[in-house]
Design a protein around this motif. Structure first.
Motif, PDB file in Angstrom:
ATOM      1  N   GLY A  84     -19.151  24.702  69.152  1.00 39.00           N
ATOM      2  CA  GLY A  84     -18.013  25.404  69.725  1.00 39.00           C
ATOM      3  C   GLY A  84     -16.714  24.640  69.517  1.00 39.00           C
ATOM      4  O   GLY A  84     -16.653  23.426  69.710  1.00 39.00           O
ATOM      5  N   GLN A  85     -15.672  25.359  69.134  1.00 44.85           N
ATOM      6  CA  GLN A  85     -14.377  24.741  68.872  1.00 44.85           C
ATOM      7  C   GLN A  85     -13.504  24.780  70.123  1.00 44.85           C
ATOM      8  O   GLN A  85     -13.766  25.525  71.076  1.00 44.85           O
ATOM      9  CB  GLN A  85     -13.686  25.458  67.714  1.00 44.85           C
ATOM     10  N   LYS A  86     -12.468  24.007  70.095  1.00 42.03           N
ATOM     11  CA  LYS A  86     -11.550  23.933  71.222  1.00 42.03           C
ATOM     12  C   LYS A  86     -10.912  25.302  71.461  1.00 42.03           C
ATOM     13  O   LYS A  86     -10.421  25.947  70.549  1.00 42.03           O
ATOM     14  CB  LYS A  86     -10.456  22.900  70.924  1.00 42.03           C
ATOM     15  N   GLY A  87     -10.948  25.741  72.704  1.00 44.85           N
ATOM     16  CA  GLY A  87     -10.403  27.043  73.052  1.00 44.85           C
ATOM     17  C   GLY A  87     -11.421  28.160  73.011  1.00 44.85           C
ATOM     18  O   GLY A  87     -11.154  29.279  73.464  1.00 44.85           O
ATOM     19  N   HIS A  88     -12.621  27.868  72.455  1.00 39.19           N
ATOM     20  CA  HIS A  88     -13.668  28.895  72.380  1.00 39.19           C
ATOM     21  C   HIS A  88     -14.259  29.107  73.767  1.00 39.19           C
ATOM     22  O   HIS A  88     -14.600  28.134  74.454  1.00 39.19           O
ATOM     23  CB  HIS A  88     -14.757  28.447  71.411  1.00 39.19           C
ATOM     24  N   PRO A  89     -14.376  30.352  74.232  1.00 38.65           N
ATOM     25  CA  PRO A  89     -14.943  30.579  75.562  1.00 38.65           C
ATOM     26  C   PRO A  89     -16.395  30.121  75.623  1.00 38.65           C
ATOM     27  O   PRO A  89     -17.208  30.436  74.750  1.00 38.65           O
ATOM     28  CB  PRO A  89     -14.831  32.107  75.741  1.00 38.65           C
ATOM     29  N   GLY A  90     -16.729  29.382  76.645  1.00 38.81           N
ATOM     30  CA  GLY A  90     -18.067  28.829  76.774  1.00 38.81           C
ATOM     31  C   GLY A  90     -19.071  29.853  77.270  1.00 38.81           C
ATOM     32  O   GLY A  90     -18.718  30.839  77.917  1.00 38.81           O
ATOM     33  N   HIS A  91     -20.333  29.613  76.953  1.00 36.34           N
ATOM     34  CA  HIS A  91     -21.428  30.476  77.414  1.00 36.34           C
ATOM     35  C   HIS A  91     -22.458  29.578  78.090  1.00 36.34           C
ATOM     36  O   HIS A  91     -23.317  28.993  77.437  1.00 36.34           O
ATOM     37  CB  HIS A  91     -22.051  31.244  76.248  1.00 36.34           C
ATOM     38  N   ARG A  92     -22.350  29.470  79.397  1.00 30.42           N
ATOM     39  CA  ARG A  92     -23.240  28.586  80.145  1.00 30.42           C
ATOM     40  C   ARG A  92     -24.436  29.361  80.678  1.00 30.42           C
ATOM     41  O   ARG A  92     -24.423  30.583  80.774  1.00 30.42           O
ATOM     42  CB  ARG A  92     -22.479  27.936  81.304  1.00 30.42           C
TER      43      ARG A  92
END
Length: 463
Positions: A84-92
């Motif tokens: 994942g790149q910076k600013g990419h919304p995370g999926h926890r």
């Protein structure tokens, strides 16, 4: 092949007859060899073209690409790190509803103190585990007795929802494994034995599947009605086999449902059976059955892009140049779906596109063939720019067929009409659940419960 002699007619006439005959024989041999060479070159070019075909420049599926030769897919060295790149919304990991809560408190500080104040939670660690699985097995012991009044022997009868040997949840699980996951009957049998310790024959599994297929009929019919009421339909077909004889698996996909049909033909008859009285906007490839559609039709640009890419890789420099230019224009046209062009940008594109077609449409080669094909379907190339909800490719239908293709390769189709009906119904249910973001197993449980109780299942979720 005409050979020009390096001497005059007078010199030729003064040449001795045996020499002239020998020269003529050599000329004929050279002509035959030149003709044979041209034929061999043509065959070699065609063979090279076939060898170089892949999923990017033809209609071959990606699974047919050799793993050791991914042509045209060499990635440039990435400047960014993987992941994942910076600013990419995370999926926890989502927190599920807990069955129990265990409070973990600190026991001792590094300084040796074991008393704390202002205690509060700061993090929740979730641990998911399966409970010990035990089958719920009920033995219904039926009795009979003698009537005290008339003396007749009366036997007990099971309620309608208990007539079958496997309940709704077990039946739904078998259908989930066999249909939604494409597991073989033997694979389902091994799974049930391994996980539940249940020894079930493949014949019993088939009977359960037949019941679930009957239970799914109302849902299948409702999905068909919904698909035929939609404004836009994405339609495609792929080969299927029934008892070793080739059939065709058709799909009509929309934004909310997917309706499947197994038919013996790849013809207008099958197409009409799929769509019935539907009169919406058709999104499809350029298969001849779709060409006479009287309503609006959006051609799949991805098919033309693959053809243009194949031409761009041609050994003929002229054909290759046309392929490169057409590939650029078609990819730009696809891009307009996400970034609609201004009036000026569209005018410039339209001029370039028409000029490219006009300069090649009379050529008797692959470039001319593609140019004429595009020119004959001009009205169907950019319907997506005028109609909301229309996509420039038929990827929606192709994605809907992907699982069916994998299933066919694993099980080699079905063996009977009953099997074909099962395939239609379970695929329609599977893909519609995916489009709706709905879990399929609870739907199957509800279907079987309604079937056992001879009730109408819930169809409201379909739309």
């Amino acid at each position: 092949m005409e050979i020009k002699r390096p001497f005059s007619e007078t010199e030729w006439l003064n040449t001795p007859e045996p020499v002239r005959q020998y020269i003529e024989m050599l000329e004929q041999s050279i002509s035959r060899l030149a003709t044979a060479l041209a034929e061999l070159k043509g065959r070699t070019d065609k063979l090279e073209e076939r060898v170089n075909r892949n999923s990017r420049n033809s209609n071959q599926p990606p699974s047919s690409d050799p793993p050791f030769k991914k042509q045209g897919r060499e990635k440039k060295k990435a400047k960014k790190k993987r992941g994942g790149q910076k600013g990419h919304p995370g999926h926890r990991q989502q927190l599920l509803e807990p069955t129990k809560v265990i409070n973990v408190k600190p026991t001792e500080c590094d300084c040796g103190n074991d008393e704390f104040k202002n205690m509060k939670a700061f993090y929740t660690h979730q641990q998911i585990e399966l409970p010990e699985i035990a089958l719920d097995v009920a033995h219904h012991v039926l009795h009979k007795g003698c009537c005290t009044q008339c003396g007749k022997i009366v036997s007990a009868k099971l309620p309608a929802d208990q007539l079958f040997g496997y309940g709704p949840r077990m039946s739904a699980l078998i259908a989930e494994l066999s249909g939604m996951q494409g597991t073989s009957r033997q694979g389902v049998r091994q799974f049930l034995n391994s996980v539940f310790g249940a020894l079930i024959s493949t014949g019993a599994i088939q009977k359960v599947i037949d019941r679930v297929s009957e239970a799914a009929l109302p849902v299948y019919e409702k999905i068909g009605q919904t698909a035929r009421s939609e404004k836009v339909g994405y339609i495609d077909e792929t080969s299927w086999f029934k008892a070793g004889i080739i059939h065709w698996l058709w799909v009509m996909a929309t934004s909310s449902v997917a309706f499947y049909l197994v038919h013996s033909n790849r013809s207008r008859e099958a197409f009409n059976e799929l769509i019935r009285h539907w009169e919406g906007i058709l999104v499809s490839d350029n298969f001849r059955v779709y060409q006479n559609w009287v309503e609006k039709r959006q051609l799949c640009l991805a098919h033309f892009i693959r053809k243009a890419r194949a031409l761009s890789e041609s050994a003929d420099a002229h054909v290759s140049s046309f392929g490169v230019q057409m590939l650029i224009q078609l990819q730009l046209l696809c891009h307009f779906a996400k970034a609609p062009p201004s009036a000026r940008k569209w005018k410039n594109f339209y001029k370039r596109f028409l000029l490219l077609l006009m300069t090649h449409d009379e050529e008797q080669n692959e470039a001319g063939l593609l140019a004429r094909s595009l020119a004959s379907e001009m009205d169907s190339l950019w319907v997506f720019l005028d109609e909301h909800g229309v996509e420039p490719t038929n990827n929606r239908a192709e994605r809907a067929l992907r699982f069916g293709v994998i299933w066919r390769k694993r099980c080699f189709g079905c063996q009977s009409d009953k099997g074909a009906r099962w395939v239609e119904r379970i695929l329609s249910l599977k893909e519609t659940c995916r489009l709706k973001g709905k879990a399929s197993f609870p739907v199957l449980v509800d279907l079987v419960q309604a079937y056992f109780k001879e009730q109408q299942p819930d169809l409201a979720w379909i739309g």
